[in-house]
Structure formats: structure tokens, C-alpha cells
Motif scaffolding. Structure first.
Motif, PDB file in Angstrom:
ATOM      1  N   MET A   1       0.829  -1.195   0.000  1.00  0.00           N
ATOM      2  CA  MET A   1       0.000   0.000   0.000  1.00  0.00           C
ATOM      3  C   MET A   1       0.874   1.259   0.000  1.00  0.00           C
ATOM      4  O   MET A   1       0.593   2.214  -0.735  1.00  0.00           O
ATOM      5  N   ILE A   2       1.957   1.243   0.791  1.00  0.00           N
ATOM      6  CA  ILE A   2       2.766   2.462   0.870  1.00  0.00           C
ATOM      7  C   ILE A   2       3.612   2.681  -0.384  1.00  0.00           C
ATOM      8  O   ILE A   2       4.172   3.755  -0.576  1.00  0.00           O
ATOM      9  N   SER A   3       3.730   1.649  -1.244  1.00  0.00           N
ATOM     10  CA  SER A   3       4.464   1.834  -2.502  1.00  0.00           C
ATOM     11  C   SER A   3       3.574   2.430  -3.586  1.00  0.00           C
ATOM     12  O   SER A   3       4.059   2.790  -4.663  1.00  0.00           O
ATOM     13  N   ASP A   4       2.281   2.542  -3.322  1.00  0.00           N
ATOM     14  CA  ASP A   4       1.342   3.122  -4.280  1.00  0.00           C
ATOM     15  C   ASP A   4       1.587   4.630  -4.358  1.00  0.00           C
ATOM     16  O   ASP A   4       1.521   5.330  -3.340  1.00  0.00           O
ATOM     17  N   PRO A   5       1.880   5.167  -5.559  1.00  0.00           N
ATOM     18  CA  PRO A   5       2.174   6.608  -5.689  1.00  0.00           C
ATOM     19  C   PRO A   5       1.001   7.491  -5.278  1.00  0.00           C
ATOM     20  O   PRO A   5       1.189   8.670  -4.965  1.00  0.00           O
ATOM     21  N   ASP A   6      -0.205   6.940  -5.282  1.00  0.00           N
ATOM     22  CA  ASP A   6      -1.379   7.731  -4.896  1.00  0.00           C
ATOM     23  C   ASP A   6      -1.623   7.694  -3.386  1.00  0.00           C
ATOM     24  O   ASP A   6      -2.557   8.341  -2.899  1.00  0.00           O
ATOM     25  N   TYR A   7      -0.799   6.929  -2.665  1.00  0.00           N
ATOM     26  CA  TYR A   7      -0.989   6.834  -1.212  1.00  0.00           C
ATOM     27  C   TYR A   7      -0.022   7.780  -0.528  1.00  0.00           C
ATOM     28  O   TYR A   7       1.192   7.697  -0.719  1.00  0.00           O
ATOM     29  N   HIS A   8      -0.555   8.696   0.241  1.00  0.00           N
ATOM     30  CA  HIS A   8       0.263   9.705   0.912  1.00  0.00           C
ATOM     31  C   HIS A   8       0.733   9.161   2.271  1.00  0.00           C
ATOM     32  O   HIS A   8      -0.081   8.879   3.151  1.00  0.00           O
ATOM     33  N   VAL A   9       2.044   9.021   2.413  1.00  0.00           N
ATOM     34  CA  VAL A   9       2.608   8.496   3.645  1.00  0.00           C
ATOM     35  C   VAL A   9       2.983   9.634   4.575  1.00  0.00           C
ATOM     36  O   VAL A   9       3.685  10.562   4.179  1.00  0.00           O
ATOM     37  N   VAL A  10       2.504   9.542   5.797  1.00  0.00           N
ATOM     38  CA  VAL A  10       2.842  10.547   6.804  1.00  0.00           C
ATOM     39  C   VAL A  10       3.714   9.881   7.855  1.00  0.00           C
ATOM     40  O   VAL A  10       3.330   8.876   8.453  1.00  0.00           O
ATOM     41  N   CYS A  11       4.916  10.394   8.061  1.00  0.00           N
ATOM     42  CA  CYS A  11       5.831   9.832   9.049  1.00  0.00           C
ATOM     43  C   CYS A  11       6.097  10.855  10.139  1.00  0.00           C
ATOM     44  O   CYS A  11       6.085  12.061   9.894  1.00  0.00           O
ATOM     45  N   LYS A  12       6.331  10.362  11.333  1.00  0.00           N
ATOM     46  CA  LYS A  12       6.722  11.255  12.417  1.00  0.00           C
ATOM     47  C   LYS A  12       7.789  10.571  13.254  1.00  0.00           C
ATOM     48  O   LYS A  12       7.918   9.347  13.253  1.00  0.00           O
ATOM     49  N   TRP A  13       8.557  11.380  13.947  1.00  0.00           N
ATOM     50  CA  TRP A  13       9.674  10.885  14.769  1.00  0.00           C
ATOM     51  C   TRP A  13       9.252  10.894  16.234  1.00  0.00           C
ATOM     52  O   TRP A  13       8.720  11.881  16.737  1.00  0.00           O
ATOM     53  N   GLU A  14       9.483   9.772  16.891  1.00  0.00           N
ATOM     54  CA  GLU A  14       9.214   9.710  18.329  1.00  0.00           C
ATOM     55  C   GLU A  14      10.343   8.948  18.994  1.00  0.00           C
ATOM     56  O   GLU A  14      10.649   7.815  18.600  1.00  0.00           O
ATOM     57  N   GLU A  15      10.975   9.564  19.962  1.00  0.00           N
ATOM     58  CA  GLU A  15      12.082   8.921  20.666  1.00  0.00           C
ATOM     59  C   GLU A  15      11.538   8.082  21.817  1.00  0.00           C
ATOM     60  O   GLU A  15      10.743   8.562  22.633  1.00  0.00           O
ATOM     61  N   LEU A  16      11.967   6.811  21.860  1.00  0.00           N
ATOM     62  CA  LEU A  16      11.519   5.903  22.907  1.00  0.00           C
ATOM     63  C   LEU A  16      12.627   5.726  23.932  1.00  0.00           C
ATOM     64  O   LEU A  16      13.723   5.272  23.592  1.00  0.00           O
ATOM     65  N   GLN A  17      12.378   6.061  25.152  1.00  0.00           N
ATOM     66  CA  GLN A  17      13.357   5.934  26.218  1.00  0.00           C
ATOM     67  C   GLN A  17      13.144   4.628  26.970  1.00  0.00           C
ATOM     68  O   GLN A  17      12.026   4.299  27.353  1.00  0.00           O
ATOM     69  N   LEU A  18      14.246   3.876  27.189  1.00  0.00           N
ATOM     70  CA  LEU A  18      14.127   2.630  27.935  1.00  0.00           C
ATOM     71  C   LEU A  18      13.670   2.861  29.361  1.00  0.00           C
ATOM     72  O   LEU A  18      12.975   2.046  29.943  1.00  0.00           O
ATOM     73  N   ASP A  19      14.100   3.962  29.938  1.00  0.00           N
ATOM     74  CA  ASP A  19      13.825   4.170  31.351  1.00  0.00           C
ATOM     75  C   ASP A  19      12.584   5.029  31.598  1.00  0.00           C
ATOM     76  O   ASP A  19      12.432   5.612  32.672  1.00  0.00           O
TER      77      ASP A  19
END
Length: 229
Positions: A1-19
Motif C-alpha cells: 500500500m505504501i508503494s502506491d504513488p497515490d498513497y500519501h505516507v505521513v511519518c513522524k519521529w518519536e524517541e523511545l526511552q528505555l527508562d
């Protein structure tokens, strides 16, 4: 699905802390459930409330949200080959407390526990055990019990005797499942064995292992009367 040129992919960055709080809660929940299972398994001599509260919270604190560390500690204490969780707990606490007093992090404490596991292996069995560990770490040729015992020309029963001390760090198939793959529960054990600084006398040298393999093949060919073509 994400390889479809008509599908708009939205990405975001989230840092995961072990502690972070959630990771700490996960560790505490895992420990509560698994310690309860250990107590019930050995209820004949482990009373309710067997685990001192201070030990429980020491382990929670040392894990610092690290589930891999937590899982290893649980396997170490509940190791069915030892069948003595109370003694295993005392050994574990000894190293955890020494880690706190030395100001080292839980992964360094893990190194100390790995050393203790290898120290428990009888001296007569240690060379063969370390040899097999070297093959597991540095080659793709040996992946099952059956392949290992054939390559090293040892009895399957002897193999399981060699590895009876390592069930907290390795998934070793039962004697009737020789074709099942052996695997490390966590990559930290193989990394420990590959690092001479961390493993010290238990270091598995890649050059030694790769040097020994051709000679073992020649030994097998000679013993079985095979010839090169």
C-alpha cells in the motif's frame, strides 16, 4: 500500500526511552507474573511471599526498563536445570548489588552473570562447550543439534550434558528434537563472547574458530573414509 504513488505516507519521529515510566511498568508487570509462576512451580518449598520485596525492587531498579535484562534474570532464577530458584536468586542479587556498589549499568552486571554461568560449567566440559559456542556464533554451517553432533562426532546425550548449564542463555532443543535449531535468547550473550574485554577468559576468538573448522572437516573425512573429488 505504501508503494502506491497515490498513497500519501505521513511519518513522524518519536524517541523511545528505555527508562520511561511505561517501560518500568512493563518490567514490573513481567517480574510480578513470572515470579508468581516460579513460586507456584516450586510451591513445595517456596512459600507465598518467598521473594523479599526489597529484592523485587532492586531488580526493577537495575533493569531500568530493559526487558531483555529482565527476561534473562527471570530465566536465570527459574532455570529448571538447577531447580533451586532461592539459591539462584541469591547469586543474582550478589551481582546486582555489586553492580550498584561499583556504579556500573545493568548490562555490565549482565556480563558478570554470564561469567558466573560459564564458571559453573565443569572444567572437563568447558573446552568442548566453548568450541560449540564458537561454531554457533561464527558459522552458518551448524544450526541444529543434529548437525553439531555429526560435525563434532559427539554423542547427542553428551551434547545435552555439555549444555545443561546454559538453558538460561540458549534455547536448546530437547533430546528428541535434534533437528530443531539452537538459538540465543538475547544477542547480548553472543556479543559478550565475541568481546575480549567483557568476556575475559571466556572470549571466543573468531580466528581460532575459523582456523579449526577446516581441520574438523578433514578429521571427519578421514574417519568416515571419504575422499576429495
Amino acid at each position: 500500500m505504501i508503494s502506491d504513488p497515490d498513497y500519501h505516507v505521513v511519518c513522524k519521529w518519536e524517541e523511545l526511552q528505555l527508562d520511561d515510566g511505561e517501560a518500568q511498568e512493563d518490567v514490573q508487570c513481567l517480574l510480578e507474573v513470572e515470579f508468581d509462576k516460579i513460586q507456584k512451580r516450586y510451591r513445595a518449598w517456596l512459600p507465598d511471599g518467598w521473594l523479599p520485596e526489597e529484592c523485587f525492587y532492586w531488580i526493577v531498579g537495575m533493569a531500568d526498563g530493559h526487558l531483555g535484562f529482565t527476561s534473562f534474570v527471570l530465566r536465570f532464577i527459574g532455570d529448571k536445570e538447577y531447580s533451586d530458584p532461592d539459591s539462584q536468586l541469591k547469586v543474582c542479587m550478589k551481582f546486582l548489588l555489586s553492580g550498584v556498589l561499583s556504579g556500573i549499568n545493568p548490562l555490565h552486571t549482565l556480563d558478570l552473570l554470564y561469567c558466573q554461568i560459564l564458571l559453573d560449567i565443569p572444567a572437563n566440559d568447558l573446552p568442548a562447550t566453548m568450541c560449540i559456542l564458537g561454531y554457533l556464533i561464527y558459522t552458518l554451517l551448524l544450526v541444529s543439534v543434529n548437525e553439531i553432533v555429526e560435525f563434532l562426532d559427539i554423542d547427542p546425550g553428551k551434547f545435552h550434558c555439555l549444555f545443561e548449564w546454559l538453558h538460561s542463555v540458549l534455547h536448546v532443543p530437547l533430546t528428541d528434537a535434534v533437528d530443531t535449531h539452537i538459538s540465543f535468547y538475547h544477542s547480548s550473550f553472543s556479543k559478550f563472547l565475541r568481546d575480549p574485554i567483557h568476556s575475559s577468559r571466556f572470549w571466543v576468538d573468531e580466528e581460532v574458530v575459523t582456523h579449526d573448522i577446516p581441520f574438523q572437516f578433514l578429521h571427519l573425512l578421514e574417519d568416515h573414509g571419504k575422499v576429495f573429488t
